[in-house]
Design an enzyme around this catalytic site. Structure first.
Site, PDB file in Angstrom:
ATOM      1  N   HIS A  57       0.802  -1.229   0.000  1.00  0.00           N
ATOM      2  CA  HIS A  57       0.000   0.000   0.000  1.00  0.00           C
ATOM      3  C   HIS A  57       0.836   1.281   0.000  1.00  0.00           C
ATOM      4  O   HIS A  57       0.376   2.298  -0.533  1.00  0.00           O
ATOM      5  CB  HIS A  57      -0.920   0.016   1.218  1.00  0.00           C
ATOM      6  CG  HIS A  57      -1.950  -1.065   1.202  1.00  0.00           C
ATOM      7  ND1 HIS A  57      -2.912  -1.162   0.232  1.00  0.00           N
ATOM      8  CD2 HIS A  57      -2.166  -2.121   2.046  1.00  0.00           C
ATOM      9  CE1 HIS A  57      -3.695  -2.217   0.463  1.00  0.00           C
ATOM     10  NE2 HIS A  57      -3.253  -2.809   1.555  1.00  0.00           N
ATOM     11  N   GLU A 159      -7.210 -13.154   4.453  1.00  0.00           N
ATOM     12  CA  GLU A 159      -7.933 -11.917   4.758  1.00  0.00           C
ATOM     13  C   GLU A 159      -9.137 -11.692   3.857  1.00  0.00           C
ATOM     14  O   GLU A 159      -9.630 -10.563   3.747  1.00  0.00           O
ATOM     15  CB  GLU A 159      -6.979 -10.727   4.663  1.00  0.00           C
ATOM     16  CG  GLU A 159      -6.212 -10.648   3.345  1.00  0.00           C
ATOM     17  CD  GLU A 159      -5.222  -9.501   3.298  1.00  0.00           C
ATOM     18  OE1 GLU A 159      -5.341  -8.568   4.119  1.00  0.00           O
ATOM     19  OE2 GLU A 159      -4.337  -9.523   2.432  1.00  0.00           O
ATOM     20  N   ASP A 185      -9.449  -6.272   6.198  1.00  0.00           N
ATOM     21  CA  ASP A 185      -9.849  -6.778   4.882  1.00  0.00           C
ATOM     22  C   ASP A 185     -10.788  -7.973   5.007  1.00  0.00           C
ATOM     23  O   ASP A 185     -11.684  -8.153   4.178  1.00  0.00           O
ATOM     24  CB  ASP A 185      -8.617  -7.171   4.065  1.00  0.00           C
ATOM     25  CG  ASP A 185      -7.992  -5.971   3.361  1.00  0.00           C
ATOM     26  OD1 ASP A 185      -8.707  -4.978   3.132  1.00  0.00           O
ATOM     27  OD2 ASP A 185      -6.796  -6.029   3.043  1.00  0.00           O
TER      28      ASP A 185
END
Length: 265
Positions: A57, A159, A185
Site C-alpha cells: 500500500h 484476509e 480486509d
C-alpha cells in the site's frame, strides 16, 4: 528437513533466525508506511522485534526497501517486507536481505504453493539466486544458499472470504511458516463489521485451523491490549498499528492536550 512445521535451528554463526525465534515466543512489531530508514531505526530502538514495510500500500520502491532492511539490521530488528502480491516482487524483496516476506490475499493452495516456489530454493522451491544484498552482492552465495530455506520467514495472509473458505488447504502447504490474519480486509470481504459474530468466528476458524496444522499465526491489531489477548490465544506474530498511527496518536495527545485556548492563531 520437513517444512511441515517449524523447527528451532541455529545458523552456523550461532545466531537464531527469525524463523526459529518465532517458534519460541510471541514477537511484536508494526507496519511501516513512512519511507525513511530513520523511522525503521526508531521503531527498532523502541523495541520492535519485527518491522514490516508495507510495499502493498505505501509508496515504496526496491531501493527504499533495501535501505529500510539495512536500517533494521543495524539496530537488531528483523525487517519482513509485505509485497504487493504474487510474482517477481517476492524474490526481489528477499534479495534485499530481508528476514522474510508477507504475501497478501492468499486464497487457495495454489497461491500458497506459488509463494513457496518463489521464496524457497530447490529442492523445496524454485527461487533463483544472484548477486544482490542478500548474498553479500554475490560475494557469499554459498552461505546464503545454505541457510535461506531454514532461516527466511514466509508469511501468507488470509484476509478474504475466499481465503477463509480455503484455509484448510492453505495451511497444509509445506513451506508456509505463518498464517497472518488481516482483520480489516477480512471484515470488508465478509461484509461484516470488525468484532461482529461472523467476523470473530472467522478469525477463530483461521487461528484454530492454522495451529492444528503446526503453523504459527499472527494478526494485525489496533493496540497492545488486543495484541496481548491474541498472544494468550497462541498467536506469535503481533503487528500493532503503523508508524503513522503511532505518530498521529502521539501528536494528537500532545498538541491538543495543551491547557488553554489554542484553537486560533
Amino acid at each position: 528437513m520437513s517444512y511441515g512445521s517449524l523447527q528451532s535451528r541455529e545458523n552456523t554463526e550461532g545466531e537464531r533466525s527469525l524463523r526459529s525465534e518465532i517458534t519460541g515466543r510471541a514477537l511484536v512489531g508494526t507496519f511501516q508506511i513512512i519511507g525513511s530508514p530513520t523511522v525503521t531505526e526508531v521503531l527498532a530502538l523502541s523495541g520492535a522485534d519485527i518491522i514490516v514495510p508495507d510495499a502493498e500500500h505505501a509508496a515504496f520502491d526496491l531501493p527504499i526497501l533495501e535501505q529500510l532492511v539495512r536500517a533494521g539490521d543495524v539496530r537488531g530488528a528483523s525487517v519482513v517486507i509485505r509485497v504487493p502480491g504474487l510474482g517477481n516482487d517476492l524474490s526481489r524483496a528477499l534479495d534485499t536481505g530481508a528476514a522474510g516476506v508477507i504475501v497478501p490475499r492468499v486464497e487457495s493452495a495454489a497461491d500458497a504453493e506459488a509463494i513457496v516456489r518463489a521464496t524457497r530454493f530447490p529442492p523445496v522451491g524454485a527461487r533463483g539466486i544472484g548477486p544482490a544484498r542478500g548474498t553479500s552482492y554475490g560475494l557469499d552465495i554459498p552461505t546464503y544458499r545454505e541457510r535461506a530455506n531454514d532461516d527466511l520467514l514466509v508469511v501468507a495472509m488470509v484476509e478474504t472470504r475466499a481465503g477463509l473458505d480455503a484455509v484448510d488447504d492453505i495451511v497444509a502447504v509445506d513451506g508456509i511458516d505463518v498464517i497472518l490474519i488481516g482483520p480489516a480486509d477480512l471484515a470488508s470481504s465478509l461484509g461484516s463489521p470488525i468484532g461482529s459474530t461472523e467476523h470473530t468466528d472467522a478469525v477463530s476458524r483461521i487461528l484454530d485451523t492454522a495451529l492444528a496444522a503446526g503453523r504459527q499465526v499472527g494478526i494485525h491489531c489496533a493496540d497492545a491490549e488486543s495484541a496481548a489477548a491474541y498472544r494468550d490465544r497462541g498467536m506469535h506474530m503481533l503487528l500493532i498499528g503503523t508508524d503513522v498511527s503511532f505518530l498521529s496518536s502521539a501528536a494528537v495527545a500532545d498538541l491538543r492536550g495543551l491547557p488553554g485556548d489554542h484553537t486560533s492563531a
